[in-house]
Design an enzyme around this catalytic site. Structure first.
Site, PDB file in Angstrom:
ATOM      1  N   ALA A  65      36.334  32.337 -44.374  1.00 43.09           N
ATOM      2  CA  ALA A  65      36.248  32.211 -45.989  1.00 43.09           C
ATOM      3  C   ALA A  65      35.093  33.041 -46.437  1.00 43.09           C
ATOM      4  O   ALA A  65      34.249  33.481 -45.780  1.00 43.09           O
ATOM      5  CB  ALA A  65      35.901  30.649 -46.312  1.00 43.09           C
ATOM      6  N   GLY A 109      37.580  30.331 -41.484  1.00 43.14           N
ATOM      7  CA  GLY A 109      38.794  30.067 -42.223  1.00 43.14           C
ATOM      8  C   GLY A 109      40.085  30.737 -41.740  1.00 43.14           C
ATOM      9  O   GLY A 109      41.070  30.381 -41.959  1.00 43.14           O
ATOM     10  N   GLU A 112      41.338  28.867 -39.067  1.00 42.92           N
ATOM     11  CA  GLU A 112      42.004  27.661 -39.584  1.00 42.92           C
ATOM     12  C   GLU A 112      43.314  27.818 -40.061  1.00 42.92           C
ATOM     13  O   GLU A 112      44.431  27.404 -40.034  1.00 42.92           O
ATOM     14  CB  GLU A 112      41.154  26.974 -40.322  1.00 42.92           C
ATOM     15  CG  GLU A 112      39.775  26.353 -39.674  1.00 42.92           C
ATOM     16  CD  GLU A 112      38.820  26.120 -40.573  1.00 42.92           C
ATOM     17  OE1 GLU A 112      38.263  24.967 -40.443  1.00 42.92           O
ATOM     18  OE2 GLU A 112      38.271  26.826 -41.405  1.00 42.92           O
ATOM     19  N   GLU A 132      31.041  28.510 -38.204  1.00 42.33           N
ATOM     20  CA  GLU A 132      30.450  28.104 -39.328  1.00 42.33           C
ATOM     21  C   GLU A 132      29.000  27.628 -39.155  1.00 42.33           C
ATOM     22  O   GLU A 132      27.836  27.651 -40.029  1.00 42.33           O
ATOM     23  CB  GLU A 132      31.262  26.980 -40.128  1.00 42.33           C
ATOM     24  CG  GLU A 132      32.577  27.565 -40.458  1.00 42.33           C
ATOM     25  CD  GLU A 132      33.652  27.452 -39.574  1.00 42.33           C
ATOM     26  OE1 GLU A 132      34.775  27.569 -40.199  1.00 42.33           O
ATOM     27  OE2 GLU A 132      33.553  27.364 -38.621  1.00 42.33           O
TER      28      GLU A 132
END
Length: 258
Positions: A65, A109, A112, A132
């Protein structure tokens, strides 16, 4: 629709969606996720599209992300804005099959997002991770949940707590990816798999996707009952009659999605 962060091509019943933020290694920001949802919903609504392939670049599927987007936000900002929920829920509501073709980095992300697809075909250069923890946060789009279901508690804990990456070979052994191919063959392999799916009955394809996904949501007994009832229901379709007749007559089935 003109997109700025993705490239979309529809050909031979396959929608190919390519993440396209090369300067940020395809990091997921609000614009990219919004455009991705729009493209996926368009593919879902397009009767000509029978399968979707989602990919990035050779260097990165998506490197996470967008940290710049998140760094100044507070708990109240992300909680009240329900960061990532609307977009990821919309992705998971797509009924047509989505294949992730992953080369290079699929981190945070990006990992994911790949796991939200129905299966992952990886190049031999692919690297998966949930780093993360190095940012003082944790996965928030399924990295502690889908990853654990895919690879088990030990590896999911290892990856989330240490931030280490999993290479393609380990990812295949662990069950995260369905197959590995040389990087130069990745798109040929992914598009070939999509074409095989596109040749099947779409009614049956969607029923299978729903049934496999149900296995993550319920007990074995209830899941098998769901599977059996869906299996029974397919005997009401014209495609079941055509598929079995074609087998017995030793010819290729001509499915009509009815």
């Amino acid at each position: 629709m003109a997109y700025e962060t993705i490239i979309v091509d529809v050909e031979d019943h396959i929608a190919l969606i390519r993440l396209n933020r090369p300067d940020a290694l395809n990091a997921l920001n609000a614009q990219l996720l919004g455009e991705l949802v729009t493209a996926l919903q368009a593919a879902q609504a397009n009767e000509k599209v029978r399968c979707i392939v989602l990919t990035g670049s050779e260097k990165a599927f998506a490197a996470g992300a967008d940290i710049g987007m998140m760094s100044e936000q507070s708990f109240v900002d992300v909680f009240m804005g329900d960061l990532f929920t609307e977009e990821t829920d919309a992705i998971c509501r797509i009924r047509k099959p989505i294949i992730a073709a992953v080369s290079g980095y699929a981190l945070g992300g990006g990992c994911e997002l790949a796991m939200m697809c129905d299966f992952i075909i990886a190049s031999d250069t692919a690297k998966f991770g949930q780093p993360e923890i190095n940012l003082g946060v944790m996965a928030g789009i399924g990295g502690t949940q889908r990853l654990t279901r895919a690879v088990g508690k030990a590896k999911a804990m290892d990856m989330n707590l240490t931030g280490r990456f999993m290479d393609a070979a380990e990812a295949e052994r662990a069950g995260l990816v369905s197959r590995i191919v040389p990087a130069k063959e990745l798109m040929k392999e992914a598009m070939g798999a999509a074409q095989k799916i596109a040749e099947k009955s779409m009614v049956t394809v969607i029923a299978i996707k729903e049934s496999v996904n149900r296995s993550f949501e319920t007990t074995l007994r209830e899941g098998v009952l769901f599977e059996r009832r869906v299996f029974h229901s397919l005997f009401a379709t014209e495609d079941q009659k055509e598929g079995m007749a074609a087998f017995l007559e030793k010819r290729t089935a001509q499915f009509r999605d009815k």
